[in-house]
Motif scaffolding. Structure first.
Motif, PDB file in Angstrom:
ATOM      1  N   ILE A 103       2.067  10.336  -3.892  1.00 40.22           N
ATOM      2  CA  ILE A 103       2.302   9.469  -3.316  1.00 40.22           C
ATOM      3  C   ILE A 103       2.385   9.573  -1.804  1.00 40.22           C
ATOM      4  O   ILE A 103       1.954   8.671  -1.050  1.00 40.22           O
ATOM      5  N   GLY A 104       3.073  10.616  -1.552  1.00 42.55           N
ATOM      6  CA  GLY A 104       3.102  11.076  -0.053  1.00 42.55           C
ATOM      7  C   GLY A 104       1.805  11.256   0.561  1.00 42.55           C
ATOM      8  O   GLY A 104       1.566  10.726   1.422  1.00 42.55           O
ATOM      9  N   ILE A 105       0.772  11.921  -0.390  1.00 40.70           N
ATOM     10  CA  ILE A 105      -0.437  12.113   0.210  1.00 40.70           C
ATOM     11  C   ILE A 105      -1.169  10.655   0.388  1.00 40.70           C
ATOM     12  O   ILE A 105      -1.809  10.600   1.458  1.00 40.70           O
ATOM     13  N   THR A 106      -1.055   9.909  -0.706  1.00 36.54           N
ATOM     14  CA  THR A 106      -1.634   8.630  -0.714  1.00 36.54           C
ATOM     15  C   THR A 106      -1.151   7.640   0.509  1.00 36.54           C
ATOM     16  O   THR A 106      -2.245   7.129   1.280  1.00 36.54           O
ATOM     17  N   LEU A 161      -5.186   1.789   0.495  1.00 36.59           N
ATOM     18  CA  LEU A 161      -4.425   2.203  -0.213  1.00 36.59           C
ATOM     19  C   LEU A 161      -4.957   2.728  -1.694  1.00 36.59           C
ATOM     20  O   LEU A 161      -4.642   3.777  -2.148  1.00 36.59           O
ATOM     21  N   LYS A 162      -5.399   1.522  -2.092  1.00 39.23           N
ATOM     22  CA  LYS A 162      -6.237   1.826  -3.536  1.00 39.23           C
ATOM     23  C   LYS A 162      -7.394   2.558  -3.650  1.00 39.23           C
ATOM     24  O   LYS A 162      -7.791   3.274  -4.030  1.00 39.23           O
ATOM     25  N   THR A 163      -8.309   2.379  -2.192  1.00 38.78           N
ATOM     26  CA  THR A 163      -9.648   3.133  -2.160  1.00 38.78           C
ATOM     27  C   THR A 163      -9.258   4.696  -1.783  1.00 38.78           C
ATOM     28  O   THR A 163     -10.093   5.461  -2.345  1.00 38.78           O
ATOM     29  N   THR A 164      -8.046   4.964  -1.626  1.00 38.40           N
ATOM     30  CA  THR A 164      -7.541   6.223  -1.401  1.00 38.40           C
ATOM     31  C   THR A 164      -7.942   7.016  -2.844  1.00 38.40           C
ATOM     32  O   THR A 164      -8.063   8.488  -2.772  1.00 38.40           O
ATOM     33  N   ALA A 165      -7.707   6.453  -4.084  1.00 39.39           N
ATOM     34  CA  ALA A 165      -7.839   7.059  -5.145  1.00 39.39           C
ATOM     35  C   ALA A 165      -9.241   7.551  -5.319  1.00 39.39           C
ATOM     36  O   ALA A 165      -9.605   8.592  -5.939  1.00 39.39           O
ATOM     37  N   LEU A 166     -10.153   7.219  -4.548  1.00 34.86           N
ATOM     38  CA  LEU A 166     -11.616   7.905  -4.624  1.00 34.86           C
ATOM     39  C   LEU A 166     -11.672   9.217  -4.264  1.00 34.86           C
ATOM     40  O   LEU A 166     -12.396   9.908  -4.814  1.00 34.86           O
ATOM     41  N   VAL A 167     -10.862   9.396  -3.368  1.00 35.15           N
ATOM     42  CA  VAL A 167     -10.827  10.949  -2.808  1.00 35.15           C
ATOM     43  C   VAL A 167     -10.411  11.969  -3.965  1.00 35.15           C
ATOM     44  O   VAL A 167     -10.554  13.096  -3.548  1.00 35.15           O
ATOM     45  N   SER A 168      -9.976  11.415  -5.081  1.00 37.07           N
ATOM     46  CA  SER A 168      -9.753  12.196  -6.290  1.00 37.07           C
ATOM     47  C   SER A 168     -10.971  13.151  -6.683  1.00 37.07           C
ATOM     48  O   SER A 168     -10.808  14.084  -7.359  1.00 37.07           O
ATOM     49  N   VAL A 169     -12.164  12.482  -6.378  1.00 36.53           N
ATOM     50  CA  VAL A 169     -13.483  12.989  -6.831  1.00 36.53           C
ATOM     51  C   VAL A 169     -13.728  14.335  -5.876  1.00 36.53           C
ATOM     52  O   VAL A 169     -14.323  15.171  -6.141  1.00 36.53           O
ATOM     53  N   ILE A 170     -13.046  14.434  -4.632  1.00 36.46           N
ATOM     54  CA  ILE A 170     -13.166  15.779  -3.942  1.00 36.46           C
ATOM     55  C   ILE A 170     -12.049  16.445  -3.916  1.00 36.46           C
ATOM     56  O   ILE A 170     -11.375  16.994  -3.106  1.00 36.46           O
ATOM     57  N   SER A 171     -11.086  16.260  -5.058  1.00 30.99           N
ATOM     58  CA  SER A 171      -9.940  16.942  -5.380  1.00 30.99           C
ATOM     59  C   SER A 171      -8.896  17.103  -4.208  1.00 30.99           C
ATOM     60  O   SER A 171      -8.321  18.109  -4.074  1.00 30.99           O
ATOM     61  N   VAL A 172      -8.628  15.783  -3.690  1.00 32.70           N
ATOM     62  CA  VAL A 172      -7.325  15.797  -2.712  1.00 32.70           C
ATOM     63  C   VAL A 172      -6.311  15.235  -3.697  1.00 32.70           C
ATOM     64  O   VAL A 172      -6.266  14.335  -4.502  1.00 32.70           O
ATOM     65  N   PRO A 173      -5.308  16.073  -4.006  1.00 32.98           N
ATOM     66  CA  PRO A 173      -4.075  15.814  -4.602  1.00 32.98           C
ATOM     67  C   PRO A 173      -3.081  14.561  -4.300  1.00 32.98           C
ATOM     68  O   PRO A 173      -2.058  14.573  -4.015  1.00 32.98           O
ATOM     69  N   GLU A 174      -3.933  13.426  -4.251  1.00 32.34           N
ATOM     70  CA  GLU A 174      -3.247  12.157  -4.002  1.00 32.34           C
ATOM     71  C   GLU A 174      -2.577  11.616  -5.236  1.00 32.34           C
ATOM     72  O   GLU A 174      -2.734  12.234  -6.251  1.00 32.34           O
ATOM     73  N   ILE A 207       1.390  -0.440  -7.565  1.00 31.04           N
ATOM     74  CA  ILE A 207       1.820  -1.875  -7.266  1.00 31.04           C
ATOM     75  C   ILE A 207       3.122  -2.031  -6.688  1.00 31.04           C
ATOM     76  O   ILE A 207       3.247  -2.752  -5.626  1.00 31.04           O
ATOM     77  N   VAL A 208       3.951  -0.935  -6.804  1.00 35.01           N
ATOM     78  CA  VAL A 208       5.041  -1.000  -5.917  1.00 35.01           C
ATOM     79  C   VAL A 208       4.831  -0.883  -4.369  1.00 35.01           C
ATOM     80  O   VAL A 208       5.307  -1.569  -3.661  1.00 35.01           O
ATOM     81  N   VAL A 209       3.885   0.143  -4.107  1.00 35.03           N
ATOM     82  CA  VAL A 209       3.620   0.266  -2.864  1.00 35.03           C
ATOM     83  C   VAL A 209       2.995  -0.851  -2.009  1.00 35.03           C
ATOM     84  O   VAL A 209       3.281  -1.130  -0.972  1.00 35.03           O
ATOM     85  N   THR A 210       2.020  -1.398  -2.788  1.00 37.64           N
ATOM     86  CA  THR A 210       1.284  -2.565  -2.301  1.00 37.64           C
ATOM     87  C   THR A 210       2.080  -3.711  -2.032  1.00 37.64           C
ATOM     88  O   THR A 210       1.923  -4.328  -0.998  1.00 37.64           O
ATOM     89  N   SER A 211       3.220  -3.544  -2.927  1.00 40.30           N
ATOM     90  CA  SER A 211       4.281  -4.935  -2.909  1.00 40.30           C
ATOM     91  C   SER A 211       4.936  -4.610  -1.695  1.00 40.30           C
ATOM     92  O   SER A 211       5.033  -5.890  -0.744  1.00 40.30           O
ATOM     93  N   VAL A 212       5.169  -3.548  -1.486  1.00 41.19           N
ATOM     94  CA  VAL A 212       6.230  -3.312  -0.081  1.00 41.19           C
ATOM     95  C   VAL A 212       5.222  -3.450   1.128  1.00 41.19           C
ATOM     96  O   VAL A 212       5.881  -4.155   2.011  1.00 41.19           O
ATOM     97  N   LEU A 213       4.091  -3.227   1.155  1.00 40.52           N
ATOM     98  CA  LEU A 213       3.114  -3.457   2.240  1.00 40.52           C
ATOM     99  C   LEU A 213       2.920  -5.208   2.382  1.00 40.52           C
ATOM    100  O   LEU A 213       2.818  -5.526   3.525  1.00 40.52           O
ATOM    101  N   SER A 214       3.058  -5.730   1.211  1.00 41.79           N
ATOM    102  CA  SER A 214       2.874  -7.125   1.388  1.00 41.79           C
ATOM    103  C   SER A 214       3.906  -7.695   2.164  1.00 41.79           C
ATOM    104  O   SER A 214       3.746  -8.515   3.267  1.00 41.79           O
ATOM    105  N   VAL A 215       5.209  -7.259   1.896  1.00 39.25           N
ATOM    106  CA  VAL A 215       6.303  -7.847   2.694  1.00 39.25           C
ATOM    107  C   VAL A 215       6.201  -7.456   4.186  1.00 39.25           C
ATOM    108  O   VAL A 215       6.432  -8.174   5.140  1.00 39.25           O
TER     109      VAL A 215
END
Lengths: 317, 271
Positions: A70-73, A222-235, A262-270
């Motif tokens: 989460i920290g890396i994300t 925040l969600k797009t960062t999930a893509l970097v899992s393909v280049i093995s960034v430990p998010e 969901i938790v993080v995006t909810s916090v960001l929405s606020v």
């Protein structure tokens, strides 16, 4: 018509004797009941189906590697959005330049980065060493090994940040164009130069248009960062993948990741909500109420012992 | 940068009388593509004079006003403000247009008031006034704030310093706009239809501020449809039509007893 109405009920002369009855909408009740029913069934199935593996979810939800993920994300999101916003402002100003070469260059950049999938861009940056084994920045004497500089993390930041710049530039450009031309004219008539006009007069007003889609983009990032899992960034996603590759508890760990997203995006929405309020300054005569203020008002007006409301019901004008 | 020109002596009646010439237009031409908006305007305005530009819409009066502080460039002729060519450097027989930021620096002593006020909506009234003197003239905050508050007092809005423009009526906004222009301590004030966007009952308060300003000796050029204001306050009224000055003269004389047929028919339709 009103004349006949008066004749039919001549004895009811005082308007105080009439009470208003609100219109009823049974359809609203029906739809609410249907939705609650379907929702309840869905929830029941989610919590009774053992294959969801809620125990495993509970076991890993605060796992060290998940929390690190989460920290890396979050770090990736923040860094890439900052790059995106700065680049976006520069590109937007370039797009509005009077110099056709500058204008076209900005357009070309936007077109390139919007025109290729960000996943492909990430793979490109990751494999940059294949294109340029050594990087010298054109400076003699500098000779850096591309494989060492372009770590997965650096490739991720470059890929996401540069891509975001292209999208942000369109948002910023729309914001700048939304500000009335008279503002720049008034600033010019007061002798304020171009730079200060942009920074002090135009951009602060453009923020009202820029902030809402930027909040949207941040959540998207925040969600797009999930893509970097393909280049093995430990998010976040990659951290869960590492665990389920070992334990084969695929679904519970994907649930763990999803819950955190969901938790993080909810916090960001606020955060986005309060940021928008801040930049609404001067836009309306008074700031809109926060949800808390609306809630307080609702309970105040609907409180059973509210004397104000009782007085109104009593029919005084 | 700007080549200082003493206005050619003896070319106008005011110059002959030894008065300082604040605005001088010499055969000013302006066109948008094929459309000629100004077809050779000659005009002299003395320091302290109040001149109203009147005329039908499309006559070029607003364009002429905007040429005075170079919000619009001119295509031919020359325009001086207080002896300086506005927006251009003279090199030989050519006028070289200055860069935008140089133009800005050189028009700090020309105030302008717009039809739609153009206040900065994200700033309070006081911030609107203080912004330009701080940024452009680099004056101290305390000094500018004191002056800004005095000006707000003068336009009758001392209690609105902390309000945002949206919270004010049109008339109040326009008075703030006047105070904002005055806060730069200009020598010349330009008004571009300052009351045209106002509800009728709010026009008076703005005109009163402008009248006070005129009586304080400010040089003013006012594009207006308010004939009563022109008659009562202006020293001179200039009637324009189709990009030319058709007739000009002392306010009362031109409005009550116009000589030219076009002037007569225009005044008959607006009065």
């Amino acid at each position: 018509m009103s004349a006949t109405a008066v004749k039919v009920e001549p004895q009811r002369t005082s308007p105080d004797q009439y009470t208003t009855v609100k219109a009823r909408y049974p359809g609203r009740w029906v739809s609410a009941v249907v939705i609650l029913g379907v929702g309840g069934l869905a929830l029941q199935s989610v919590f009774t189906n053992p294959r969801f593996g809620w125990e495993t979810v509970g076991k890993y939800i605060r796992d060290v590697s998940i929390v690190n993920g989460i920290g890396i994300t979050l770090m990736l999101t923040a860094v890439c959005m900052v790059i995106g916003v700065v680049l976006g402002v520069v590109l937007a100003v370039m797009r509005l330049s009077l110099n056709p070469v500058v204008r076209t260059a900005a357009f070309g950049y936007v077109n390139f980065f919007r025109g290729t999938p960000v996943l492909v861009q990430l793979l490109f940056w990751y494999n940059l060493a294949a294109l340029y084994p050594t990087i010298s920045f054109g400076i003699p004497g500098v000779n850096l090994d591309a494989n060492q500089i372009i770590t997965p993390m650096f490739a991720a930041i470059l890929g996401l940040g540069l891509n975001q710049g292209a999208y942000m530039s369109e948002i910023v450009r729309a914001g700048i164009l939304s500000v009335d031309h008279g503002q720049a004219e008034a600033a010019g008539a007061l002798g304020i130069n171009r730079f200060h006009t942009m920074r002090r007069i135009i951009l602060p007003q453009a923020m009202k248009v820029i902030i809402p889609p930027t909040g949207n983009e941040t959540i998207g990032m925040l969600k797009t960062t999930a893509l970097v899992s393909v280049i093995s960034v430990p998010e976040l996603l990659y951290s869960s993948q590492i665990i389920y590759a070992r334990t084969f508890e695929t679904v519970p760990l994907l649930i763990v990741a999803s819950l955190w997203y969901i938790v993080v995006t909810s916090v960001l929405s606020v955060g986005q909500y309060y940021l928008e309020r801040r930049y609404a300054k001067g836009g309306q005569r008074s700031l809109p109420m926060t949800p808390w203020q609306k809630l307080a008002l609702f309970f105040n007006t609907h409180a059973p012992l509210n004397t104000d409301r009782l007085a109104r019901k009593g029919g005084t004008r | 940068m700007t080549e200082t020109m003493t206005s050619p002596s003896g070319t106008g009646p005011a110059a002959a009388a030894g008065t300082r010439i604040m605005v001088k237009a010499d055969s000013v031409h302006k066109s948008y593509g094929q459309l000629d908006v100004l077809k050779g305007i000659d005009l002299e305005i003395a320091a302290g004079e109040v001149v109203c530009l009147i005329g039908p819409s499309g006559s070029g009066k607003s364009t002429l006003l905007r040429c005075i502080n170079h919000l619009e460039g001119i295509n031919g002729g020359r325009m001086w403000v207080d002896g300086k060519v506005v927006g251009y450097d003279i090199k030989g027989t050519k006028l070289h247009e200055q860069k935008h930021n140089d133009v800005c620096r050189n028009r700090t002593d020309i105030g302008m008031v717009f039809q739609h006020f153009n206040l900065f909506p994200h700033m309070t009234v006081l911030e609107n006034l203080v912004e330009a003197p701080r940024l452009v003239l680099r004056q101290k905050k305390s000094q500018v704030t004191a002056r800004a508050l005095r000006l707000l007092e003068r336009v009758g809005l001392a209690d609105k310093a902390g309000s945002y423009p949206r919270q004010l009526s049109g008339g109040q906004q326009q008075r703030v706009a006047i105070a904002r222009a005055l806060c730069m301590e200009p020598k010349l004030m330009l008004f571009d239809e300052p009351t045209s966007a106002l509800d009728p009952e709010l026009v008076g308060e703005v005109l009163k501020v402008m009248k006070d300003l005129a009586q304080s000796g400010m040089t003013m050029v006012v594009v207006t449809h308010e004939m009563n204001f022109a008659r009562d306050v202006a020293d001179r009224v200039v009637f324009m039509a189709d990009g030319n000055i058709v007739e000009q003269g002392p306010a009362a004389q031109l409005i009550t007893n116009p000589q030219n047929e076009r002037t007569r028919s225009f005044l008959a339709s607006v009065l």
